[in-house]
Design a protein around this motif. Structure first.
Motif, PDB file in Angstrom:
ATOM      1  N   VAL A   1       0.821  -1.216   0.000  1.00  0.00           N
ATOM      2  CA  VAL A   1       0.000   0.000   0.000  1.00  0.00           C
ATOM      3  C   VAL A   1       0.854   1.264   0.000  1.00  0.00           C
ATOM      4  CG1 VAL A   1      -1.621   1.354   1.397  1.00  0.00           C
ATOM      5  CG2 VAL A   1      -2.083  -1.050   0.919  1.00  0.00           C
ATOM      6  N   GLY A   2       1.936   1.283   0.767  1.00  0.00           N
ATOM      7  CA  GLY A   2       2.785   2.473   0.806  1.00  0.00           C
ATOM      8  C   GLY A   2       3.282   2.856  -0.575  1.00  0.00           C
ATOM      9  N   ALA A   3       3.712   1.868  -1.351  1.00  0.00           N
ATOM     10  CA  ALA A   3       4.198   2.140  -2.703  1.00  0.00           C
ATOM     11  C   ALA A   3       3.068   2.614  -3.609  1.00  0.00           C
ATOM     12  CB  ALA A   3       4.843   0.886  -3.287  1.00  0.00           C
ATOM     13  N   GLU A   4       1.879   2.060  -3.426  1.00  0.00           N
ATOM     14  CA  GLU A   4       0.739   2.484  -4.242  1.00  0.00           C
ATOM     15  C   GLU A   4       0.335   3.919  -3.929  1.00  0.00           C
ATOM     16  OE1 GLU A   4      -0.619   0.881  -6.793  1.00  0.00           O
ATOM     17  OE2 GLU A   4       0.896  -0.666  -6.488  1.00  0.00           O
ATOM     18  N   LEU A   5       0.385   4.304  -2.668  1.00  0.00           N
ATOM     19  CA  LEU A   5       0.075   5.680  -2.295  1.00  0.00           C
ATOM     20  C   LEU A   5       1.056   6.644  -2.946  1.00  0.00           C
ATOM     21  CD1 LEU A   5      -0.629   5.271   1.546  1.00  0.00           C
ATOM     22  CD2 LEU A   5      -2.320   5.470  -0.282  1.00  0.00           C
ATOM     23  N   ALA A   6       2.320   6.232  -2.995  1.00  0.00           N
ATOM     24  CA  ALA A   6       3.360   7.109  -3.543  1.00  0.00           C
ATOM     25  C   ALA A   6       3.229   7.289  -5.056  1.00  0.00           C
ATOM     26  CB  ALA A   6       4.742   6.555  -3.201  1.00  0.00           C
ATOM     27  N   LYS A   7       2.592   6.334  -5.740  1.00  0.00           N
ATOM     28  CA  LYS A   7       2.435   6.452  -7.191  1.00  0.00           C
ATOM     29  C   LYS A   7       1.567   7.645  -7.556  1.00  0.00           C
ATOM     30  CE  LYS A   7       3.036   1.554  -8.341  1.00  0.00           C
ATOM     31  NZ  LYS A   7       2.349   0.331  -8.845  1.00  0.00           N
ATOM     32  N   ASP A   8       0.423   7.764  -6.887  1.00  0.00           N
ATOM     33  CA  ASP A   8      -0.498   8.880  -7.143  1.00  0.00           C
ATOM     34  C   ASP A   8      -1.520   8.907  -6.022  1.00  0.00           C
ATOM     35  OD1 ASP A   8      -2.218  10.827  -7.991  1.00  0.00           O
ATOM     36  OD2 ASP A   8      -2.510  10.016 -10.012  1.00  0.00           O
TER      37      ASP A   8
ATOM     38  N   ALA B   1       4.770   6.908   4.598  1.00  0.00           N
ATOM     39  CA  ALA B   1       3.485   7.434   4.146  1.00  0.00           C
ATOM     40  C   ALA B   1       3.049   8.627   4.992  1.00  0.00           C
ATOM     41  CB  ALA B   1       2.423   6.337   4.194  1.00  0.00           C
ATOM     42  N   ALA B   2       3.266   8.540   6.300  1.00  0.00           N
ATOM     43  CA  ALA B   2       2.904   9.651   7.170  1.00  0.00           C
ATOM     44  C   ALA B   2       3.796  10.862   6.932  1.00  0.00           C
ATOM     45  CB  ALA B   2       2.990   9.208   8.634  1.00  0.00           C
ATOM     46  N   LYS B   3       5.089  10.605   6.775  1.00  0.00           N
ATOM     47  CA  LYS B   3       6.029  11.703   6.524  1.00  0.00           C
ATOM     48  C   LYS B   3       5.671  12.444   5.246  1.00  0.00           C
ATOM     49  CE  LYS B   3      10.989  12.609   5.971  1.00  0.00           C
ATOM     50  NZ  LYS B   3      12.335  11.983   5.875  1.00  0.00           N
ATOM     51  N   ASN B   4       5.171  11.719   4.243  1.00  0.00           N
ATOM     52  CA  ASN B   4       4.815  12.319   2.959  1.00  0.00           C
ATOM     53  C   ASN B   4       3.422  12.942   2.953  1.00  0.00           C
ATOM     54  OD1 ASN B   4       7.275  11.638   1.803  1.00  0.00           O
ATOM     55  ND2 ASN B   4       6.536   9.696   0.995  1.00  0.00           N
ATOM     56  N   GLY B   5       2.732  12.853   4.091  1.00  0.00           N
ATOM     57  CA  GLY B   5       1.429  13.498   4.198  1.00  0.00           C
ATOM     58  C   GLY B   5       0.280  12.736   3.584  1.00  0.00           C
ATOM     59  N   TYR B   6       0.420  11.413   3.458  1.00  0.00           N
ATOM     60  CA  TYR B   6      -0.609  10.611   2.810  1.00  0.00           C
ATOM     61  C   TYR B   6      -1.691  10.122   3.769  1.00  0.00           C
ATOM     62  CZ  TYR B   6       2.898  10.175  -0.940  1.00  0.00           C
ATOM     63  OH  TYR B   6       3.834  10.418  -1.919  1.00  0.00           O
TER      64      TYR B   6
END
Length: 479
Positions: free
Chosen positions: A132-139, A157-162
């Motif tokens: 899931v973390g990688a999927e969130l980072a895609k878009d 994911a939290a650091k990136n604001g997701y």
């Protein structure tokens, strides 16, 4: 520094393990891989408007969980109404469901909606929690509103604001029901980013009692000696960064993340070098013929059935192994001890958690509805149901203490290791820099068998070589 070629080999190894269900950065048993329909699912989700509360039917969720192309003619999964008949004030949530759990989640969604008819939940994709973390980072704009996520995905994911942080009151409520570890494993910079629902992502010892006795199984040194004497094999994957830290933790090495998400470790230490010495010595004596550095479950099953493999360290594989070779041929135990610097040290395991989390920026109304659903999903009652239906270990303390749960072979051994204080929470302890350097120890000890226990060019042999090698491991992790 660590040889780049070795790191590349290990990176490829980690990717291969992740593809078969875990290991590497996603952890064993965490990442079941992405379904073949996920890309199409995400595209279909992006084409649907956020205002349309479409809910996937049970038939759809068991095959291709995508949004219907003809939404106005489709039936709502929960009510039997046309989606156009759903009340205007209803809240619609999209959800990514764990890859292997569509049927369970479909049932839960229907039960929840029956009690909360103003909340509609549509399964729009299937992803393993570790993916899931990688999927969130895609878009992030294409991500579902809610999803199950592995603890080691949360810091980035939290650091990136997701992700949406829980309130302090909600965090303390989780602490009350799931303990300090339930909070710590899903926390980043003092904020909790989801509701825990599983705490079973670790590894234990499996052995064949026809060849290895319960007394032998208390010590890795005894297991190796007994297997060698009988011409048998033991699988223990020191080339995998997920299994790799076990003897280092046993000897007092520590690691974790600072508030910026960077690794902080004591791998550049005497304690670390002594653990590395012990591994080098053990592989020099047993490696290749007896000790196999692998965690390939298919190879283990086949070898066990042929009475060639008599012990292994592995994740939750008990039911599958028993189905292959029969219950009489499989015994399990907490991890054994290992002799390190002339003392028996209890080996450790990761204890990974999984969370149900909420995407950031979805709006107050959706957050309120999402929290209501996720709190209900993670109750003691529902965690017990999940344990019964899927064999998963609950994070809820009361559910985890249930007699039937503790009687589950794998879960009972993980619980025993937790009670002994020889587990480490995965989520708050590692980032992506951890896995490959940790796994490089396995590559080094394999090479050392052919080079007189050398740790490689520039390191040399013996304790000083181990100390220099582990210092570079620490440097790689702490970048």
């Amino acid at each position: 520094m660590i040889n780049k070629k070795s790191l590349l080999v290990l990176a490829l190894t980690a990717m291969g393990l992740a593809a078969c269900g875990g290991g590497g950065a996603t952890s064993q048993g965490t990442s079941a891989g992405t379904s073949a329909t996920s890309e199409a699912t995400s595209q279909a989700t992006s084409e649907a408007t956020s205002e349309e509360p479409v809910v996937t039917s049970e038939e759809e969720s068991e095959s291709e969980p995508v949004v219907s192309e003809s939404e106005e003619e489709s039936e709502s999964h929960h009510t039997g109404l046309l989606t156009s008949d759903i009340p205007a004030g209803a809240v619609s949530l999209s959800m990514w469901c764990p890859t292997d759990d569509t049927e369970v989640y479909t049932s839960r969604i229907e039960e929840f909606h029956n009690a909360n008819p103003d909340i509609f939940i549509n399964i729009t994709g299937n992803y393993g929690e570790g993916d899931v973390g990688a999927e969130l980072a895609k878009d992030i704009t294409q991500a579902a509103d809610i999803f199950a996520i592995a603890d080691d995905n949360i810091p980035t994911a939290a650091k990136n604001g997701y992700l949406t942080a829980l309130t302090d009151a909600e965090k303390e409520a989780v602490r009350e029901t799931d303990g300090d570890m339930g909070v710590k494993a899903g926390q980043y910079a003092d904020n909790l980013y989801g509701f825990p629902f599983r705490a079973d992502n670790g590894y234990i010892l499996y052995y064949n009692p026809e060849f290895i006795t319960a007394s032998d199984a208390r010590s890795m040194d005894s297991i190796m000696a007994k297997a060698k004497a009988q011409g048998k094999q033991v699988y223990w994957d020191m080339g995998n960064g997920w299994y790799g830290p076990s003897p280092f933790l046993a000897n007092g090495v520590t690691f974790g993340l600072d508030n910026d998400g960077k690794m902080v470790t004591t791998f550049a230490s005497e304690e670390s070098a002594y653990a590395a010495d012990a591994l080098m010595d053990m592989y020099y004596e047993y490696g290749g013929d007896t000790w196999i550095i692998s965690s390939d479950a298919g190879d283990i099953d086949a070898g066990w059935a042929a009475e060639e493999v008599v012990a292994c360290v592995l994740w939750n594989h008990y039911a599958d192994l028993v189905a292959t070779v029969g219950e009489d041929a499989v015994a399990i135990s907490k991890l054994p001890t290992m002799r390190i610097n002339n003392a028996a040290k209890q080996l450790w395991t990761f204890n990974g958690y999984k969370y149900l989390s909420i995407k950031a920026g979805i709006g107050d109304a959706k957050v309120v509805a999402a929290k209501k659903f996720l709190k209900w999903m993670t109750t003691e009652e529902n965690q017990l149901k999940l344990a019964e239906e899927k064999g998963y270990g609950p994070s809820n303390l009361a559910a985890a203490a249930d007699e039937d749960v503790l009687a589950m072979p794998f879960i009972g051994q993980i619980a025993d290791m937790v009670s002994r204080g020889c587990t480490i929470a995965q989520g708050p302890s590692v980032n992506d820099n951890f896995w490959t350097p940790m796994g490089s120890v396995g590559t080094a000890i394999k090479a050392g068998k052919e080079s007189g226990k050398s740790w490689g060019t520039g390191y040399g042999v013996g304790h000083e070589g181990a100390l220099a090698f582990m210092a570079d491991v620490a440097d790689e992790m702490e970048k």
